[in-house]
Design an enzyme around this catalytic site. Structure first.
Site, PDB file in Angstrom:
ATOM      1  CG  HIS A  89      -1.787   1.282   1.236  1.00  0.00           C
ATOM      2  ND1 HIS A  89      -3.058   1.294   1.114  1.00  0.00           N
ATOM      3  CD2 HIS A  89      -1.647   2.424   1.877  1.00  0.00           C
ATOM      4  CE1 HIS A  89      -3.543   2.425   1.249  1.00  0.00           C
ATOM      5  NE2 HIS A  89      -2.687   3.008   1.771  1.00  0.00           N
ATOM      6  CD  GLU A  90       2.156   3.625   3.394  1.00  0.00           C
ATOM      7  OE1 GLU A  90       2.588   5.013   3.411  1.00  0.00           O
ATOM      8  OE2 GLU A  90       0.894   3.626   3.870  1.00  0.00           O
ATOM      9  CG  HIS A  98      -0.146   5.996  -0.673  1.00  0.00           C
ATOM     10  ND1 HIS A  98      -0.968   6.645  -1.090  1.00  0.00           N
ATOM     11  CD2 HIS A  98      -0.283   5.556   0.600  1.00  0.00           C
ATOM     12  CE1 HIS A  98      -2.099   6.619  -0.360  1.00  0.00           C
ATOM     13  NE2 HIS A  98      -1.734   5.831   0.785  1.00  0.00           N
ATOM     14  CD  GLU A 147      -5.250   5.876   2.052  1.00  0.00           C
ATOM     15  OE1 GLU A 147      -4.218   6.170   1.775  1.00  0.00           O
ATOM     16  OE2 GLU A 147      -5.546   4.991   2.978  1.00  0.00           O
TER      17      GLU A 147
END
Ligand SMILES: [Zn+2]
Length: 268
Positions: free
Chosen positions: A137-138, A141, A200
């Site tokens: 997820h990070e 981003h 997100e």
């Protein structure tokens, strides 16, 4: 607010919008990615010096963070090279570091692949697969250039559209603070900005795909986010303040899992 929107719209029209190769979405991009990467190297090293970094040689937690990070980085490098989208990872020089701070439930990725995981996150992830979900997820981003989008907005709103290198020369502290809050890094909760709902959703969607490509089961995202939303007791963890969790997230995650499973072939 209206003025800001008009300014952002004009900035977008004039020069500042770029098509994102990962998400296919047009996004504001007024800051040079190479400038952001340079700033990230300097901020990352300053951060590591000021914190207690665990060595993968002596800490099994740090070894796990290293292993997960390397698997995700290798998988997406292979993927974007094969899709002739090598430029997605241009200038990336991956580093994965584990910070010994059990009170901080957080992880982040600066431009150029500079990743940090705090040991406080590990009781919530509980297993390597859930750690891969968070790191995926990070990293999503980062490769979706969400930081650039936020930094570009902040440069317009708070620095009058000044170029990053000029802002760094004229207002170094303010610019550094802006950078850290943009990437959700800091010890003070109030200083961190939550990612937008759209960012997100994209990070969840691509993060699941990235962890699946690296051999981690994307279905673990559901129990992980359920654990995360209950973590921290009365005071929500840092990670939740930048990545708010609710029913909408869980519902969307469930929708993204079948797509991610197409990339999942079990542990390689
Ligand atoms: Zn996020």
């Amino acid at each position: 607010m209206k003025n800001i929107l008009v300014t952002l719209f004009c900035a977008c029209l004039l020069a500042g919008c770029a098509l994102n190769l990962v998400t296919g979405r047009k996004q504001l991009s007024l800051v040079k990615e190479s400038d952001l990467r340079l700033m990230a190297v300097s901020e990352y090293n300053t951060f590591l010096k000021a914190n207690n970094v665990l060595s993968p040689g002596t800490s099994s937690d740090a070894a796990m963070v290293d292993r997960v990070g390397a698997r995700i980085a290798n998988a997406i490098t292979k993927y974007y090279s094969s899709k002739e989208k090598k430029s997605v990872l241009e200038g990336y020089n991956w580093e994965f570091n584990t910070i010994d701070d059990k009170k901080v439930i957080n992880a982040w990725c600066m431009p150029g692949g500079k990743v940090v995981v705090y040991t406080g996150l590990l009781p919530v992830t509980q297993n390597e697969t859930a750690l891969a979900i968070v790191m995926g997820h990070e990293i999503a981003h980062s490769v979706a250039k969400h930081g650039n989008e936020r930094m570009s907005q902040a440069m317009v709103q708070q620095m009058g559209g000044m170029a990053l290198e000029v802002a760094l020369a004229q207002k170094p502290q303010e610019t550094q603070d802006l950078f850290m809050s943009t990437y959700g890094i800091g010890s003070q909760l109030g200083a961190m900005l939550p990612w937008s709902r759209q960012q997100e959703t994209e990070a969840d969607q691509y993060g699941l795909i990235f962890s699946a490509m690296a051999g981690y089961d994307p279905r673990e995202a559901i129990p992980f986010w359920e654990r995360m939303s209950k973590a921290g007791g009365g005071s929500p963890p840092e990670f939740l303040s930048t990545h708010p969790s609710d029913e909408t997230r869980l519902r969307k995650l469930k929708q993204f899992i079948p797509e991610a499973l197409k990339y999942y072939t079990g542990r390689k």
